[in-house]
Design an enzyme around this catalytic site. Structure first.
Site, PDB file in Angstrom:
ATOM      1  N   TRP A 333      43.979  41.576  42.456  1.00 11.43           N
ATOM      2  CA  TRP A 333      42.582  41.366  42.860  1.00 11.43           C
ATOM      3  C   TRP A 333      42.407  41.427  44.383  1.00 11.43           C
ATOM      4  O   TRP A 333      41.335  41.174  44.879  1.00 11.43           O
ATOM      5  CB  TRP A 333      42.084  40.007  42.353  1.00 11.43           C
ATOM      6  CG  TRP A 333      42.134  39.848  40.867  1.00 11.43           C
ATOM      7  CD1 TRP A 333      41.143  40.132  39.977  1.00 11.43           C
ATOM      8  CD2 TRP A 333      43.235  39.360  40.094  1.00 11.43           C
ATOM      9  NE1 TRP A 333      41.552  39.857  38.701  1.00 11.43           N
ATOM     10  CE2 TRP A 333      42.832  39.379  38.739  1.00 11.43           C
ATOM     11  CE3 TRP A 333      44.523  38.900  40.397  1.00 11.43           C
ATOM     12  CZ2 TRP A 333      43.668  38.969  37.696  1.00 11.43           C
ATOM     13  CZ3 TRP A 333      45.351  38.495  39.353  1.00 11.43           C
ATOM     14  CH2 TRP A 333      44.927  38.526  38.029  1.00 11.43           C
ATOM     15  N   ASP A 334      43.470  41.687  45.129  1.00 11.97           N
ATOM     16  CA  ASP A 334      43.440  41.629  46.595  1.00 11.97           C
ATOM     17  C   ASP A 334      43.001  40.246  47.070  1.00 11.97           C
ATOM     18  O   ASP A 334      42.139  40.113  47.934  1.00 11.97           O
ATOM     19  CB  ASP A 334      42.537  42.711  47.181  1.00 11.97           C
ATOM     20  CG  ASP A 334      42.705  42.840  48.696  1.00 11.97           C
ATOM     21  OD1 ASP A 334      43.816  42.572  49.183  1.00 11.97           O
ATOM     22  OD2 ASP A 334      41.729  43.188  49.373  1.00 11.97           O
ATOM     23  N   LEU A 335      43.610  39.217  46.506  1.00 10.85           N
ATOM     24  CA  LEU A 335      43.303  37.840  46.894  1.00 10.85           C
ATOM     25  C   LEU A 335      44.309  37.363  47.947  1.00 10.85           C
ATOM     26  O   LEU A 335      44.919  36.287  47.827  1.00 10.85           O
ATOM     27  CB  LEU A 335      43.310  36.934  45.661  1.00 10.85           C
ATOM     28  CG  LEU A 335      42.215  37.228  44.638  1.00 10.85           C
ATOM     29  CD1 LEU A 335      42.390  36.377  43.383  1.00 10.85           C
ATOM     30  CD2 LEU A 335      40.830  36.984  45.239  1.00 10.85           C
ATOM     31  N   THR A 454      37.120  39.862  46.302  1.00 13.43           N
ATOM     32  CA  THR A 454      37.992  39.846  47.478  1.00 13.43           C
ATOM     33  C   THR A 454      37.284  39.382  48.743  1.00 13.43           C
ATOM     34  O   THR A 454      37.944  39.004  49.714  1.00 13.43           O
ATOM     35  CB  THR A 454      38.626  41.240  47.679  1.00 13.43           C
ATOM     36  OG1 THR A 454      39.555  41.183  48.755  1.00 13.43           O
ATOM     37  CG2 THR A 454      37.570  42.288  47.982  1.00 13.43           C
TER      38      THR A 454
END
Length: 651
Positions: A333-335, A454
């Site tokens: 999730w591009d966290l 994000t």
């Protein structure tokens, strides 16, 4: 060319003698201070790092400005650096997130054109500037960015000795410059004639320079350096590293790798692009580690890589990893862990626990024992939705934290009737077409509704702590985004590219491209219910949320939307000993003072663009100042500026 505007009222002539006398005493005192400089980490004397102090508390013990008199704040001085771009010409747009430093009786700032400004702290007069002549091109980021400068000084600096006090600035093309803090002249003994080419360390899968947008963390004679890359573009990228450099010469002391060597030809990044914090007593560095590439597909990345999307502790003298706490498993999730953890000693149940609090994009607040990485408040592994994308093997569980209460809820707020009505049902139709299984809904070929996305939760500034009451304040964003993976064949049929906030991204080298967007209707209105941004306070002794209020105002089509809507926020607060929170961070180009006890806005002032940098607070000649960098951020609005503005109480 810089411009300076002094705006505090002139003093009455009858007061000048008294001031002159005081100034003489102050000069004598500072002469004594020069021989015995105040500790750099003492925020009563200095604001010498990106987060105020090494523990990333963003706390000032100064008491001149109070909740009662903050309404009287006036502009003390302004400077315009000339370093800004709206992107209308050949120069990319500028994003300016630089925390001003106050140290060595000077305010220091880096600009998005990679210049250093040294400014008199009471008048705004520019002492000197330094031009790194860094490339003004979008080499890794769509915008020109700078988060400021770093400061170092010898244990016993000798007056007049060149480069016993230094200021460092990095560039997008991976050059780290060191200059004398008094003159702005390059330090010849650092790197090559004052410039270190950090990209010389970029020897694996190098496709772009290791951009130095975040200033290094300075501890003793170490420069601790992360870097930023180019997200969402490639499957295999430069693997994440931390460099420990000699502050005097730039020599590499050690290097930390976040990815195992057997994987570096399958993935990349998991780098540290945000600020870091330090436990000076234990000589421990705390690093927020980002997600690996490709950001939204992990089919080639095995489980069990503990350092990815984590907060990790390193021994500063050796670079050895002491512990690592993963906050998102198999992050697709591009966290990125995106802010320095705040260090403090937690008073709980009659015990004093060395602790840290880590903010996050996912909205959880993690409170850990900073000597072991073990949770102090419960972290529970819970089942999460499984990916249906061929080749993907999403993690079956993720760690959840209920206490302190997350800054955003578990479920998205739902369709906002006004946005749906204005778009003839676009929002509700689109929502029904998306996969929505709550937190950690994986990216899908159909298209997934992701909350928080994000750009949600808390961004790179983190929060601020009053260490006496152990009250933590943090601003956050409620943002809904849509994630859709595209087969390579479908991606090749698409025509448009991506921007800072969304669009098409290739993830070249892997089976899927990506279409990521914020969930807006065709008019640009958020499809989800407000508030879109909030600020909250927590009692860390109990984990209780003390208050939570909408923060900022949307400014659109020349109008301000209701305060109850709040705005997406970028930037961070600082807090003072009198219980005043100072913060920019909002879309509406206002800077504010907020009551720590109640969350009520006590004062606000209009500036030229969103002030997405965190402010600095300092005392000079008996007067307390709060200074904001005003530069804007394209995620909030296209409005940009080159303004530095300091506020103080009238004489």
């Amino acid at each position: 060319m810089p411009r300076t505007e002094a705006r505090l009222p002139r003093l009455a002539l009858s007061c000048l003698f008294a001031i002159a006398s005081s100034a003489g005493l102050a000069t004598a005192a500072r002469a004594q201070d020069a021989a015995n400089p105040a500790p750099l980490n003492d925020t009563a004397k200095n604001w010498s790092t990106f987060n105020g102090d090494l523990q990333a508390r963003k706390f000032s013990p100064l008491t001149q400005i109070t909740p009662e008199n903050v309404k009287d704040l006036k502009v003390a001085w302004k400077v315009h650096t000339g370093d800004m771009s709206d992107g209308s010409g050949t120069t990319p747009p500028s994003v300016w997130s630089a925390t001003p430093l106050f140290v060595n009786d000077t305010v220091y700032l880096g600009t998005p054109f990679y210049r250093i400004f040294a400014i008199e702290p009471d008048t705004g007069k520019v002492k000197w500037t330094y031009d790194s002549k860094g490339e003004l091109k979008a080499l890794t980021q769509p915008d020109l960015k700078n988060r400021g400068v770093a400061y170092w000084q010898a244990d016993a600096p000798v007056a007049g000795q060149a480069c016993d006090k230094r200021v460092y600035i990095g560039t997008m093309d991976a050059k780290l410059h060191a200059v004398d803090a008094d003159t702005g002249k390059p330090c010849a003994d650092f790197g090559k004639a004052g410039v270190l080419d950090v990209n010389a360390f970029n020897t694996t899968n190098a496709k772009w320079p290791l951009s130095l947008l975040q200033p290094p963390t300075v501890f003793k004679d170490y420069l601790l350096l992360g870097w930023a890359g180019k997200d969402w573009d490639q499957t295999v990228d430069s693997p994440g590293t931390i460099f420990a450099l000699d502050a005097r010469t730039g020599a590499l002391r050690w290097e930390f790798h976040s990815l195992p060597p057997e994987l570096i030809n399958k993935t990349g990044t998991a780098n540290v692009w945000a600020s870091m914090s330090v436990d000076p007593e234990r000589q421990i560095l705390y690093i927020p580690v980002s997600s690996p590439s490709p950001n939204f597909y992990g089919g080639d990345i095995p489980e069990g890589l503990e350092v990815i999307t984590s907060v990790t502790a390193l021994d500063i003298p050796t670079g050895k990893m002491l512990w690592s706490r993963q906050l998102v498993h198999h992050d697709i999730w591009d966290l990125d862990t995106n802010a320095a953890p705040t260090l403090f000693d937690l008073e709980k149940d009659g015990k004093t626990i060395p602790a840290l609090i880590q903010t996050s994009k996912q909205g959880f607040l993690y409170i850990l024992d900073r000597t072991t990485g073990e949770p102090i408040y419960p972290m529970e592994e819970r089942p999460v939705p499984k990916s249906t994308v061929p080749g993907e093997h999403s993690a079956p569980t993720q760690p959840f934290v209920d206490l302190p209460k997350p800054v955003v809820p578990d479920k998205w707020p739902g369709v906002y009737d006004l946005a749906d009505w204005a778009s003839f049902g676009y929002c509700s139709r689109t929502a029904k077409s998306l996969v929505d299984e709550g937190r950690f809904t994986p990216p899908s070929l159909q298209g997934s509704l992701v909350y928080p996305g994000t750009i949600g939760g808390t961004e790179w500034g983190g929060g601020a702590l009053d260490p006496r009451s152990q009250t933590f304040v943090v601003n956050s964003s409620s943002a809904v985004q849509t994630y859709q993976l595209l087969t390579r064949a479908d991606y090749e049929k698409a025509v448009s590219g991506g921007s800072e906030t969304g669009g098409l991204f290739p993830q070249t080298g892997g089976p899927y491209g990506m279409n990521l967007n914020t969930f807006l209707n065709p008019l640009g209105m958020p499809c989800w219910k407000p508030p879109y941004g909030t600020m909250a306070a927590y009692d860390l002794k109990t984990g209780a949320q003390l208050w939570n209020k909408p923060f900022g105002q949307i400014q659109k089509w020349g109008f301000y939307m209701p305060e109850s809507w709040g705005t997406i926020t970028i930037g961070a607060p600082v807090v003072t000993a009198t219980g005043v929170i100072f913060i920019g961070a909002s879309m509406d180009s206002r800077v504010r003072a907020i009551d720590l006890k109640t969350g009520e806005v006590l004062w606000k002032s209009l500036v030229e663009a969103p002030a997405v940098a965190m402010p600095a607070v300092y005392d000079y000649k008996g007067k307390q100042y709060v200074v904001f960098t005003v530069g804007g951020n394209s995620i909030l609005t296209p409005r940009v500026s080159d303004e530095i503005v300091a506020f103080a109480l009238p004489n």
